[in-house]
Design a protein around this motif. Structure first.
Motif, mmCIF file in Angstrom:
data_model
loop_
_atom_site.group_PDB
_atom_site.id
_atom_site.type_symbol
_atom_site.label_atom_id
_atom_site.label_comp_id
_atom_site.label_asym_id
_atom_site.label_seq_id
_atom_site.Cartn_x
_atom_site.Cartn_y
_atom_site.Cartn_z
ATOM 1 N N THR A 38 0.821 -1.203 0.000
ATOM 2 C CA THR A 38 0.000 0.000 0.000
ATOM 3 C C THR A 38 0.860 1.259 0.000
ATOM 4 O O THR A 38 2.036 1.234 0.364
ATOM 5 C CB THR A 38 -0.924 0.035 1.228
ATOM 6 N N ALA A 39 0.222 2.348 -0.397
ATOM 7 C CA ALA A 39 0.950 3.621 -0.457
ATOM 8 C C ALA A 39 1.471 4.026 0.909
ATOM 9 O O ALA A 39 2.564 4.602 1.023
ATOM 10 C CB ALA A 39 0.036 4.708 -1.023
ATOM 11 N N GLY A 70 3.217 -3.160 6.362
ATOM 12 C CA GLY A 70 4.659 -3.374 6.413
ATOM 13 C C GLY A 70 5.318 -3.430 5.046
ATOM 14 O O GLY A 70 6.541 -3.630 4.946
ATOM 15 N N PHE A 71 4.538 -3.244 3.990
ATOM 16 C CA PHE A 71 5.072 -3.283 2.629
ATOM 17 C C PHE A 71 4.616 -2.044 1.867
ATOM 18 O O PHE A 71 3.555 -2.036 1.235
ATOM 19 C CB PHE A 71 4.609 -4.561 1.909
ATOM 20 N N PRO A 72 5.408 -0.981 1.928
ATOM 21 C CA PRO A 72 5.041 0.234 1.201
ATOM 22 C C PRO A 72 5.334 0.111 -0.281
ATOM 23 O O PRO A 72 6.234 -0.632 -0.698
ATOM 24 C CB PRO A 72 5.942 1.298 1.847
ATOM 25 N N VAL A 73 4.565 0.803 -1.079
ATOM 26 C CA VAL A 73 4.842 0.871 -2.504
ATOM 27 C C VAL A 73 6.210 1.511 -2.718
ATOM 28 O O VAL A 73 6.474 2.603 -2.215
ATOM 29 C CB VAL A 73 3.755 1.694 -3.231
ATOM 30 N N GLU A 74 7.088 0.822 -3.426
ATOM 31 C CA GLU A 74 8.417 1.338 -3.745
ATOM 32 C C GLU A 74 8.814 0.874 -5.132
ATOM 33 O O GLU A 74 8.715 -0.319 -5.442
ATOM 34 C CB GLU A 74 9.466 0.838 -2.738
ATOM 35 N N ALA A 75 9.274 1.793 -5.951
ATOM 36 C CA ALA A 75 9.726 1.432 -7.290
ATOM 37 C C ALA A 75 10.932 0.511 -7.204
ATOM 38 O O ALA A 75 11.884 0.771 -6.455
ATOM 39 C CB ALA A 75 10.084 2.691 -8.076
ATOM 40 N N GLY A 76 10.887 -0.603 -7.917
ATOM 41 C CA GLY A 76 12.012 -1.516 -8.007
ATOM 42 C C GLY A 76 12.138 -2.523 -6.882
ATOM 43 O O GLY A 76 13.002 -3.398 -6.944
ATOM 44 N N LEU A 92 -2.991 -2.393 -7.768
ATOM 45 C CA LEU A 92 -2.165 -1.829 -8.842
ATOM 46 C C LEU A 92 -2.842 -0.603 -9.452
ATOM 47 O O LEU A 92 -2.170 0.331 -9.901
ATOM 48 C CB LEU A 92 -1.904 -2.872 -9.925
ATOM 49 N N GLY A 93 -4.163 -0.599 -9.431
ATOM 50 C CA GLY A 93 -4.898 0.527 -9.983
ATOM 51 C C GLY A 93 -5.116 1.674 -9.027
ATOM 52 O O GLY A 93 -5.581 2.741 -9.445
ATOM 53 N N SER A 94 -4.777 1.490 -7.751
ATOM 54 C CA SER A 94 -5.049 2.541 -6.761
ATOM 55 C C SER A 94 -3.829 2.856 -5.902
ATOM 56 O O SER A 94 -3.311 3.983 -5.920
ATOM 57 C CB SER A 94 -6.231 2.124 -5.873
ATOM 58 N N GLU A 95 -3.318 1.870 -5.180
ATOM 59 C CA GLU A 95 -2.216 2.111 -4.256
ATOM 60 C C GLU A 95 -0.927 2.511 -4.974
ATOM 61 O O GLU A 95 -0.077 3.199 -4.405
ATOM 62 C CB GLU A 95 -1.962 0.868 -3.396
ATOM 63 N N TRP A 96 -0.788 2.115 -6.235
ATOM 64 C CA TRP A 96 0.412 2.432 -7.011
ATOM 65 C C TRP A 96 0.241 3.702 -7.847
ATOM 66 O O TRP A 96 0.993 3.940 -8.798
ATOM 67 C CB TRP A 96 0.776 1.260 -7.912
#
Length: 331
Positions: free
Chosen positions: A19-20, A25-31, A132-136
């Protein structure tokens, strides 16, 4: 299986979310993460489509498991040395076991893996596409469509639930039925729903509203596999998709929309179903047909109006490493 021989899908998934705000415990991060799919799998196909539509190729890498596997795991037999080049693993089970040693449920795709730890974060296929359509959103391309618009969510959810129960899972209930009565019930539900969809799509371009939504993303992977595997292999054989005017035109419309058909590899689809399902096809013989060139024929759906991407734009072509073979005639 249930007592009457009906197929019952295991719906036990790892529901951790990326999630954003990183609240799980898993934030959106590129790569940071790798989306693992199989071209053969319809459930994974959904996430591949949404990743393309959202333009996330540069921030969420793609691992592709091959179409062949045993009862233990999907594996990376198409990659050099039989290992995923980013995760360094031969089987997807390794990433599940790193999350939970001796992982007790199914090793399924799609799965999103945390690259630094090599652990699966989630395999909740329904939630993955919605997130993928919202949190990212911060990493989506300019012009990415809104596949789950707030004003249409109740209808999208209702249609998607019907499609899941009777069509997405319905073909499996037919194919894996262990008794005539179970098969007959599944067959009747499948075709009642396909008739409903045929009628619904006769006068409208998309399932909900006038743009592509999550509902279309969920129906397409089953339709595109229908004549190639479900009609014969799963005994869903009242009619072929090509004999259903509205659904066949609708499916071609989506196939020719960037982000949909460019995720489809018919050779891998057929190899998976006809080789892996030994109990249904013990010879492992893969049929040469059907002819797939018709998927590129004119569909005429533009006359129904609608705007595929709403106020957005089509995605660019897929990266060279992710391109699938061009269509051609069978034989």
């Amino acid at each position: 299986m249930t007592g009457d021989g009906s197929f019952e899908r295991d719906r036990t998934y790892i529901t951790t979310r990326i999630t954003a705000d990183g609240r799980d415990g898993f934030p959106v991060e590129a790569g940071r993460y790798r989306l693992v799919i199989a071209r053969a799998c319809p459930w994974a196909n959904r996430s591949a489509i949404v990743r393309r539509l959202m333009g996330l190729e540069d921030v969420l890498s793609l691992g592709i498991a091959g179409p062949l596997h045993d009862e233990r795991s999907w594996c990376f037999h198409l990659d050099p040395g039989g290992r995923d080049p980013v995760l360094g693993i031969e089987t997807l089970r390794e990433a599940y076991d790193r999350r939970e040693p001796g992982y007790p449920s199914g090793i399924t795709v799609p799965a999103i893996v945390d690259v630094p730890t090599g652990r699966v974060v989630t395999n909740d296929f329904e939630r993955i596409t919605l997130d993928l359509g919202s949190e990212w959103a911060a990493h989506q391309r300019d012009g990415a469509p809104d596949l789950y618009p707030e004003g249409w969510r109740d209808e999208i959810d209702d249609v998607a639930d019907k499609v899941y129960r009777d069509v997405n899972d319905g073909v499996y209930q037919c194919g894996f039925a262990a008794g005539q009565q179970a098969y007959d019930k599944a067959y009747q539900r499948l075709w009642a729903r396909l008739d409903w969809l045929e009628e619904r799509l006769a006068g409208r371009r998309y399932l909900v509203g006038d743009t592509l939504t999550e509902a279309d993303v969920r129906l397409f992977p089953t339709l595109v596999r229908f004549d190639a595997v479900y009609h014969g292999h799963f005994k869903c054989n009242r009619q072929k998709l090509t004999e259903l005017p509205a659904l066949w035109a609708y499916a071609r419309d989506l196939f020719q929309t960037p982000g949909f058909g460019d995720t489809i590899d018919f050779a891998q689809i057929k190899a998976h179903y006809y080789v892996v399902h030994h109990d249904i096809n013990p010879t492992g013989v893969v049929p040469r047909g059907p002819d797939t060139s018709g998927w590129l024929s004119p569909h005429g759906r533009e006359q129904l109006g609608g705007r595929p991407f709403g106020d957005g734009t089509p995605p660019p072509p897929p990266p060279p490493a992710e391109r699938v073979p061009r269509l051609g005639r069978a034989g």
